[in-house]
Design an enzyme around this catalytic site. Structure first.
Site, PDB file in Angstrom:
ATOM      1  N   HIS A  77      -3.414  -5.289   0.044  1.00 48.53           N
ATOM      2  CA  HIS A  77      -2.875  -5.848   1.292  1.00 48.53           C
ATOM      3  C   HIS A  77      -2.926  -7.373   1.224  1.00 48.53           C
ATOM      4  O   HIS A  77      -3.897  -8.000   1.671  1.00 48.53           O
ATOM      5  CB  HIS A  77      -3.691  -5.357   2.495  1.00 48.53           C
ATOM      6  CG  HIS A  77      -3.483  -3.926   2.830  1.00 48.53           C
ATOM      7  ND1 HIS A  77      -2.593  -3.500   3.792  1.00 48.53           N
ATOM      8  CD2 HIS A  77      -4.050  -2.803   2.317  1.00 48.53           C
ATOM      9  CE1 HIS A  77      -2.614  -2.182   3.866  1.00 48.53           C
ATOM     10  NE2 HIS A  77      -3.490  -1.729   2.977  1.00 48.53           N
ATOM     11  N   GLU A  91      -1.501  -9.503   2.981  1.00 53.70           N
ATOM     12  CA  GLU A  91      -1.420 -10.155   4.294  1.00 53.70           C
ATOM     13  C   GLU A  91      -2.779 -10.603   4.820  1.00 53.70           C
ATOM     14  O   GLU A  91      -2.871 -11.540   5.613  1.00 53.70           O
ATOM     15  CB  GLU A  91      -0.754  -9.226   5.314  1.00 53.70           C
ATOM     16  CG  GLU A  91      -1.552  -7.992   5.698  1.00 53.70           C
ATOM     17  CD  GLU A  91      -1.288  -6.787   4.827  1.00 53.70           C
ATOM     18  OE1 GLU A  91      -1.534  -5.644   5.268  1.00 53.70           O
ATOM     19  OE2 GLU A  91      -0.843  -6.984   3.681  1.00 53.70           O
ATOM     20  N   CYS A  98       0.842  -1.197   0.000  1.00 54.83           N
ATOM     21  CA  CYS A  98       0.000   0.000   0.000  1.00 54.83           C
ATOM     22  C   CYS A  98       0.884   1.256   0.000  1.00 54.83           C
ATOM     23  O   CYS A  98       1.486   1.585  -1.022  1.00 54.83           O
ATOM     24  CB  CYS A  98      -0.947  -0.038   1.196  1.00 54.83           C
ATOM     25  SG  CYS A  98      -2.348   1.120   1.047  1.00 54.83           S
TER      26      CYS A  98
END
Length: 600
Positions: free
Chosen positions: A522, A524, A395
């Site tokens: 993102h 993750e 990001c």
């Protein structure tokens, strides 16, 4: 507190009683169960592994929901220092990090309705009152707020979260906050009413508490399931299985257990994590390094990838502002310590092996907002690019990489984001046209969005299995300026992934670098223990010298001694408040790390 309920009438609720402030509530499924208790903060974070649910995962249809007694509508506007990271769901819901724990442990996809906050409940009731739904009655906490809580639980419990059709068999409800706090009282009252309404056998309360063993007596209370500190979090479900916790819960709910929980792969992963010794050191460069929960999903994704690559994860927390020239003048010790974590300053060799004495194997710049520490992040990206250190920017971390490239390679010294300098003459990153500058909550580009690969022969595409497109979760207000893309690409920065319009940049890469990747999304948030994020796998593999083999599907196996053999290097940790002390005392063969959570 956790409550479990069965069939269309049952719900499971978890209630966490901490010695501090209250938080949240999550709902999942159609069987009801509830956990309640007084829990120490450290104990609470460990038990948030969602282990009871993992043990019950062998039974189809487990649902999850969380109740948060704070007045915020959602977690979107909360500071990471206040509440840890903001976890983003596929539907764009900005929720408490607990929902991320549930998604990771159970491999499910939750919705914004699975996160119930006091703010949502009061807004729901007020909207009904404004429409005249209460027919002129006086609206009160009891029964209107408590009824709304129960209605929301039952509605959320019917939402499939495991990819299968139809409602789940069991709903787990975690009630956050502190038992006895005024803000959580409506939730406690609602769940009390709920237990009476659904009846015995349809509701199970799990009380989570610290149960000390008194040395004089040497025994604990009866009828308890005991957990204790273990080497890594993946052992906790195994402890519960050993104590037949799932059978005890199902017995209360009058449910049968068709088979034992299948935890073979889970057991293998827990043991493998314990056996890893060959370290891989990742420098986490951010502004919230004082609280590791601020980057919880990033830490978990790094852990998933490091175990898959048979490496022991070591995190070096680098406060980005400590890398800046201003810190060199104001606090030279902090400046030197920060750069010492990042840079390679020496190399030891012998007739048998060689290794770097210091310096990160890889650099990760996570997402964030605001201009504090931005120059330090830019310097970290520059160091990784120029010194061929594996780099992953997420990001803001991708935007930082673009700004640094424009300054250093294109020579645009004033290149910047309009977030940090609205008047820059070289706006590499700009505010998205559909964003709002007056309202903060829920106004970003949120949730799952599709990214199309425009370059097939790139590391990112290969790591994703050569797919033509991927779906990942987003949370941002700013984007790479599409008007500068051609200029950047001509200088060597490849935009290998874009949105469906082709004007929103999603993935960048440097072709002549071992691993220099930035993404607007993102990754993750979708990483799982059994399915690590592709880009985190790439970072860890590159940092460990395994990427070429990995991309050629010749990944180093667990049997190779260098993967998990004994290492002569020492790993040392320092708390975030004491990053500069005792450097000389560690010795020349130490690995320096000032973070917590090395590989747990």
């Amino acid at each position: 507190m956790v409550v479990m309920v069965k069939a269309e009438v049952v719900v499971v609720v978890e209630v966490w009683g901490t010695m501090v402030e209250g938080e949240e509530m999550t709902v999942v499924g159609v069987v009801k169960m509830m956990m309640a208790g007084w829990v120490l903060v450290g104990q609470r974070s460990k038990l948030r592994s969602r282990s009871p649910e993992r043990v019950g995962k062998g039974r189809p249809g487990l649902h999850e929901s969380i109740g948060d007694p704070y007045l915020n509508t959602d977690a979107g506007t909360m500071s990471p220092f206040e509440h840890g990271e903001v976890f983003v769901l596929d539907d764009g819901g900005e929720v408490d990090l607990d929902l991320g724990n549930y998604e990771r442990f159970l491999d499910i996809k939750l919705t914004r309705d699975n996160n119930i906050t006091t703010g949502k409940i009061y807004q729901y009731v007020i909207d009904k009152e404004r429409r005249g739904d209460y027919l002129g009655k006086t609206v009160q906490v009891v029964p209107h707020i408590t009824d709304a809580i129960q209605e929301w639980i039952e509605r959320a419990a019917m939402i499939p979260v495991d990819g299968k059709e139809g409602p789940a068999d069991v709903c787990v409800i975690e009630l956050g906050g502190t038992i006895g706090d005024i803000e959580s009282m409506p939730f406690i009252e609602a769940l009390g009413q709920f237990s009476y309404r659904v009846g015995e056998g349809n509701f199970c309360l799990i009380h989570v508490s610290l149960v000390p063993v008194l040395s004089v007596v040497g025994e604990q209370d009866k009828n308890i399931i005991t957990l204790y500190d273990v080497s890594n979090i993946w052992h906790v479900p195994l402890l519960l299985k050993d104590q037949k916790a799932h059978e005890a819960i199902l017995k209360v709910l009058d449910l049968s257990c068709a088979s034992e929980p299948e935890l073979g792969e889970w057991t293998t992963r827990a043991k493998l994590c314990d056996s890893l010794h060959q370290p891989v050191r990742i420098a986490m460069v951010g502004k919230y390094t004082g609280l590791s929960d601020s980057y919880l999903s990033v830490l978990k994704a790094l852990l998933h990838a490091s175990v898959a690559c048979c490496r022991k994860l070591v995190i070096d927390w680098v406060l980005s502002s400590d890398l800046e020239e201003a810190t060199a003048k104001e606090n030279p010790d902090a400046y030197k310590a920060a750069w010492k974590l990042l840079k390679v300053v020496g190399f030891f060799s012998s007739s048998i092996m060689g290794f770097y004495l210091q310096g990160a194997d890889g650099v990760l710049v996570p997402g964030g907002f605001g201009d504090r520490g931005v120059q330090g992040k830019i310097m970290a990206a520059k160091y990784a690019r120029e010194n061929r250190i594996p780099y992953l920017g997420i990001c803001l971390g991708m935007q930082i990489a673009v700004i640094e490239f424009a300054r250093s390679v294109l020579g645009l010294q004033d290149a910047n984001s309009t977030e940090f300098d609205p008047n820059t003459q070289s706006p590499c990153v700009i505010f998205m046209p559909e964003g709002s500058k007056t309202h903060m909550g829920g106004t970003m580009r949120l949730g799952s969005r599709r990214t199309y690969f425009h370059v097939t022969d790139c590391k990112a595409a290969k790591l994703y299995g050569n797919k033509s497109f991927i779906d990942e979760r987003h949370r941002h207000r700013y984007e790479v300026n599409p008007d500068m893309v051609v200029q950047l690409e001509d200088a060597g920065l490849a935009f290998v992934g874009k949105d469906d319009s082709g004007r929103r940049m999603e993935i960048i890469e440097l072709d002549n670098h071992p691993y220099y990747v930035g993404v607007q999304f993102h990754p993750e948030f979708k990483s799982r223990p059994e399915k690590p994020s592709a880009l985190f796998l790439g970072l860890i593999a590159a940092a460990g010298g395994q990427l070429d083999a990995f991309l050629k599907k010749k990944v180093v196996t667990r049997a190779i001694s260098m993967s998990n053999g004994n290492s002569t290097m020492k790993s040392r940790q320092y708390g975030n408040g004491d990053k500069t002390s005792n450097w000389s005392s560690l010795g020349a063969n130490a690995i320096y790390t000032n973070g917590n959570g090395v590989h747990c």
